[in-house]
Design a protein around this motif. Structure first.
Motif, PDB file in Angstrom:
ATOM      1  N   UNK A 106       3.475   9.869  15.134  1.00 51.00           N
ATOM      2  CA  UNK A 106       2.115   9.650  14.644  1.00 51.00           C
ATOM      3  C   UNK A 106       1.122  10.588  15.338  1.00 51.00           C
ATOM      4  N   UNK A 107       1.305  10.817  16.624  1.00 50.08           N
ATOM      5  CA  UNK A 107       0.419  11.738  17.338  1.00 50.08           C
ATOM      6  C   UNK A 107       0.525  13.150  16.758  1.00 50.08           C
ATOM      7  N   UNK A 108       1.742  13.599  16.458  1.00 45.73           N
ATOM      8  CA  UNK A 108       1.923  14.917  15.853  1.00 45.73           C
ATOM      9  C   UNK A 108       1.287  14.956  14.467  1.00 45.73           C
ATOM     10  N   UNK A 109       1.441  13.887  13.679  1.00 42.28           N
ATOM     11  CA  UNK A 109       0.802  13.821  12.354  1.00 42.28           C
ATOM     12  C   UNK A 109      -0.710  13.942  12.481  1.00 42.28           C
ATOM     13  N   UNK A 110      -1.285  13.243  13.440  1.00 44.78           N
ATOM     14  CA  UNK A 110      -2.731  13.290  13.652  1.00 44.78           C
ATOM     15  C   UNK A 110      -3.165  14.708  14.002  1.00 44.78           C
TER      16      UNK A 110
END
Length: 115
Positions: A106-110
């Motif tokens: 999720x952090x990479x997606x953000x």
């Protein structure tokens, strides 16, 4: 360098994500050194990272076993090359089990969305 702080919080653990252009292992280590000039990131429990440059796929879990590979897979899926992504975690006292991988994703997606 883009830094997105406090993107995820879970059971006391906090996550941030940072990234920028990167074309070699030396540049990756220089990027990480620059990030850690900020004492907050220098004191983090984990600064896991990965980048893809040509045929090179370099990662570092920094103690968060498997996190670097998760970052690499996300970069491959998105076709993001010549770019480093660092997911930082400050441990909150409770183990997250498999949820930690979802948080790294999720952090990479953000980060990718912020680009």
């Amino acid at each position: 360098m883009i830094i997105l702080d406090n993107v995820i919080t879970d059971r006391g653990s906090k996550y941030a994500v940072a990234g920028g252009p990167c074309r070699s292992g030396d540049e990756a280590w220089a990027f990480l050194a620059e990030l850690k000039r900020n004492k907050k990131f220098a004191k983090a429990t984990h600064n896991s990272w990965g980048f893809i440059c040509g045929e090179q796929r370099i990662k570092n879990d920094d103690g968060e076993a498997g996190a670097g590979m998760v970052i690499l897979r996300m970069l491959e899926r998105e076709g993001l090359h010549d770019h480093i992504v660092v997911v930082t975690r400050w441990f909150g006292g409770k183990h997250l089990g498999g949820d930690r991988f979802r948080h790294v994703q999720e952090a990479v997606r953000i980060y990718i969305k912020a680009l």
